[in-house]
Design a protein around this motif. Structure first.
Motif, PDB file in Angstrom:
ATOM      1  N   GLU A   1      10.584 -16.656  25.993  1.00 21.95           N
ATOM      2  CA  GLU A   1       9.194 -17.113  25.910  1.00 21.95           C
ATOM      3  C   GLU A   1       8.190 -15.978  26.095  1.00 21.95           C
ATOM      4  OE1 GLU A   1       8.198 -19.858  24.845  1.00 21.95           O
ATOM      5  OE2 GLU A   1       9.919 -21.200  25.034  1.00 21.95           O
ATOM      6  N   LYS A   2       8.619 -14.734  25.870  1.00 18.64           N
ATOM      7  CA  LYS A   2       7.715 -13.587  26.001  1.00 18.64           C
ATOM      8  C   LYS A   2       7.765 -12.669  24.777  1.00 18.64           C
ATOM      9  CE  LYS A   2       9.580 -12.045  29.769  1.00 18.64           C
ATOM     10  NZ  LYS A   2       9.872 -11.191  30.940  1.00 18.64           N
ATOM     11  N   THR A   3       8.961 -12.416  24.264  1.00 18.27           N
ATOM     12  CA  THR A   3       9.144 -11.438  23.197  1.00 18.27           C
ATOM     13  C   THR A   3       8.862 -12.069  21.836  1.00 18.27           C
ATOM     14  OG1 THR A   3      10.897 -10.407  24.510  1.00 18.27           O
ATOM     15  CG2 THR A   3      10.741  -9.781  22.188  1.00 18.27           C
ATOM     16  N   HIS A   4       8.010 -11.417  21.052  1.00 17.53           N
ATOM     17  CA  HIS A   4       7.720 -11.915  19.712  1.00 17.53           C
ATOM     18  C   HIS A   4       8.855 -11.538  18.755  1.00 17.53           C
ATOM     19  CE1 HIS A   4       3.498 -13.378  19.972  1.00 17.53           C
ATOM     20  NE2 HIS A   4       3.519 -12.624  21.079  1.00 17.53           N
ATOM     21  N   LEU A   5       9.247 -12.496  17.938  1.00 15.17           N
ATOM     22  CA  LEU A   5      10.259 -12.288  16.905  1.00 15.17           C
ATOM     23  C   LEU A   5       9.618 -12.554  15.546  1.00 15.17           C
ATOM     24  CD1 LEU A   5      13.250 -14.230  18.522  1.00 15.17           C
ATOM     25  CD2 LEU A   5      12.703 -11.790  18.739  1.00 15.17           C
TER      26      LEU A   5
ATOM     27  N   SER B   1      18.288  -6.691  17.707  1.00 18.16           N
ATOM     28  CA  SER B   1      18.675  -6.524  16.306  1.00 18.16           C
ATOM     29  C   SER B   1      18.161  -5.258  15.645  1.00 18.16           C
ATOM     30  CB  SER B   1      18.175  -7.726  15.492  1.00 18.16           C
ATOM     31  OG  SER B   1      16.754  -7.806  15.531  1.00 18.16           O
ATOM     32  N   SER B   2      17.352  -4.471  16.316  1.00 17.04           N
ATOM     33  CA  SER B   2      16.770  -3.319  15.630  1.00 17.04           C
ATOM     34  C   SER B   2      16.289  -2.274  16.630  1.00 17.04           C
ATOM     35  CB  SER B   2      15.592  -3.749  14.755  1.00 17.04           C
ATOM     36  OG  SER B   2      14.898  -2.623  14.248  1.00 17.04           O
ATOM     37  N   PRO B   3      16.476  -0.986  16.317  1.00 14.81           N
ATOM     38  CA  PRO B   3      15.940   0.072  17.172  1.00 14.81           C
ATOM     39  C   PRO B   3      14.443   0.288  16.987  1.00 14.81           C
ATOM     40  CG  PRO B   3      17.055   1.040  15.285  1.00 14.81           C
ATOM     41  CD  PRO B   3      17.292  -0.437  15.211  1.00 14.81           C
TER      42      PRO B   3
ATOM     43  N   GLY C   1      11.745  -0.661  20.090  1.00 12.19           N
ATOM     44  CA  GLY C   1      11.740  -0.058  21.418  1.00 12.19           C
ATOM     45  C   GLY C   1      13.045  -0.247  22.162  1.00 12.19           C
ATOM     46  N   HIS C   2      13.151   0.471  23.285  1.00  9.03           N
ATOM     47  CA  HIS C   2      14.410   0.538  24.036  1.00  9.03           C
ATOM     48  C   HIS C   2      14.896  -0.826  24.515  1.00  9.03           C
ATOM     49  CE1 HIS C   2      16.775   0.958  27.772  1.00  9.03           C
ATOM     50  NE2 HIS C   2      17.305   2.029  27.182  1.00  9.03           N
ATOM     51  N   ASP C   3      14.047  -1.607  25.181  1.00 10.54           N
ATOM     52  CA  ASP C   3      14.486  -2.863  25.771  1.00 10.54           C
ATOM     53  C   ASP C   3      14.936  -3.856  24.706  1.00 10.54           C
ATOM     54  OD1 ASP C   3      13.923  -1.808  28.224  1.00 10.54           O
ATOM     55  OD2 ASP C   3      12.012  -2.846  28.475  1.00 10.54           O
ATOM     56  N   PHE C   4      14.202  -3.923  23.613  1.00 10.54           N
ATOM     57  CA  PHE C   4      14.570  -4.823  22.519  1.00 10.54           C
ATOM     58  C   PHE C   4      15.900  -4.388  21.905  1.00 10.54           C
ATOM     59  CE2 PHE C   4      14.547  -6.531  18.250  1.00 10.54           C
ATOM     60  CZ  PHE C   4      13.916  -7.753  18.370  1.00 10.54           C
TER      61      PHE C   4
END
Length: 331
Positions: A82-86, A146-148, A151-154
């Protein structure tokens, strides 16, 4: 931009994916950009005056729209945290009736090296618009990990969790979109993918067997312990006893319709990975479908392969039929 990353200036204005062709002296460039819902725009860029671009041509989708083409919907939803935009794309039938309910199909790719979300304008990326025209709502939305490029955390969300990291986000995305678009039928949800997407499709239907009703898993790395060694070490980490969790461990959960597809000369993901999942399903008395494509390597794409997927969803998601899942102990 300085070498420390400061004093950044926008060189290419315009919401889209950009591609530059520089002049011989490097002072100017022709920039073309587009999105899945925006045909290409062309502009000149003055490298010495960043942000000062002049549009000189645009492609138009007028003829496409006259023939019934409907642009896909660009998706922006929150992940399961509920925080990270996809971000991603949703494909609709050109004759969508918002008063009806349509089955939903997810076509994800979990990476972690790339999310394979289409960004430039194209009419039928991965055949998903054609699939939607058969009466489905088709989505391709990136999960965390799914992707670099995010950023690092994602990027590192898969670390230590290489089997399960993308699953909750896919389910949450579908539920979020269905709350916004009532024509999406949450009682008829399917998922399909190839390679990492094939692994994810199988993992999803085995992890959420009451949510995903149909899955097609092609060329999947269902056991990352016997995939190329650096892959597991890079994206999961060095393992102790037990190794990386596999899809085979979930085989007993199968309730829906599952088709496994693989080429018999796959030189990327060894097709023994698919055979191991098949064997695990057999050991649990589970009914499933399987197609071996003779002479096909990891790139199984062909009209035959594409129509296998289309027919499987038509026959099992549009008009689902009941069958005993336990092939030995019938109810």
């Amino acid at each position: 931009m300085r070498l420390d990353g400061g004093h950044q200036q926008l060189l290419t204005p315009g919401n889209g994916t950009h591609e530059l062709s520089f002049s011989p002296d490097g002072n100017y460039a022709i920039d073309s950009y587009s999105r899945m819902d925006l045909p290409a725009v062309y502009q000149t860029v003055n490298i010495r005056r960043p942000g000062k671009a002049q549009v000189f041509a645009r492609r138009t989708d007028e003829a496409l729209r006259k023939h019934g083409w409907v642009p896909p919907v660009l998706v922006d939803v929150l992940a399961a945290d509920e925080k990270t935009h996809l971000y991603g794309v949703m494909y609709l039938p050109s004759k969508l009736d918002k008063n009806k309910k349509y089955p939903v199909i997810s076509n994800p790719y979990p990476g972690p090296q790339d999310d394979q979300i289409p960004r430039r304008f194209t009419l039928d990326d991965n055949g998903n618009q054609s699939l939607a025209e058969l009466g489905f709502i088709v989505i391709n939305v990136q999960p965390r990990g799914s992707s670099p490029l995010r950023g690092h955390d994602f990027y590192c969300f898969s670390y230590g969790n290489l089997r399960d990291y993308p699953l909750a986000d896919d389910k949450h995305t579908i539920e979020t979109l269905a709350a916004k678009y009532p024509f999406m039928d949450l009682s008829r949800v399917g998922i399909y993918g190839h390679s990492g997407g094939g692994f994810m499709a199988a993992a999803a239907i085995l992890t959420y067997p009451d949510f995903y009703k149909v899955a097609v898993a092609a060329s999947g790395n269902h056991d990352n312990n016997q995939y190329i060694q650096w892959w597991g070490e890079t994206f999961h980490g060095l393992t102790k006893r037990g190794g990386i969790p596999t899809n085979m461990e979930l085989a007993g959960n199968l309730k829906g319709k599952l088709m496994l597809i693989t080429g018999d000369v796959d030189d990327n993901v060894p097709w023994v990975s698919t055979l191991r999942l098949a064997n695990a399903l057999i050991n649990k008395n589970k009914r499933f479908d399987m197609m071996i494509l003779p002479g096909k390597d990891h790139g199984v794409w062909s009209p035959y392969y594409q129509n296998l997927i289309r027919y499987y969803f038509l026959e099992n998601l549009v008009c689902p039929s009941y069958r005993d899942m336990d092939i030995i102990n019938h109810k």
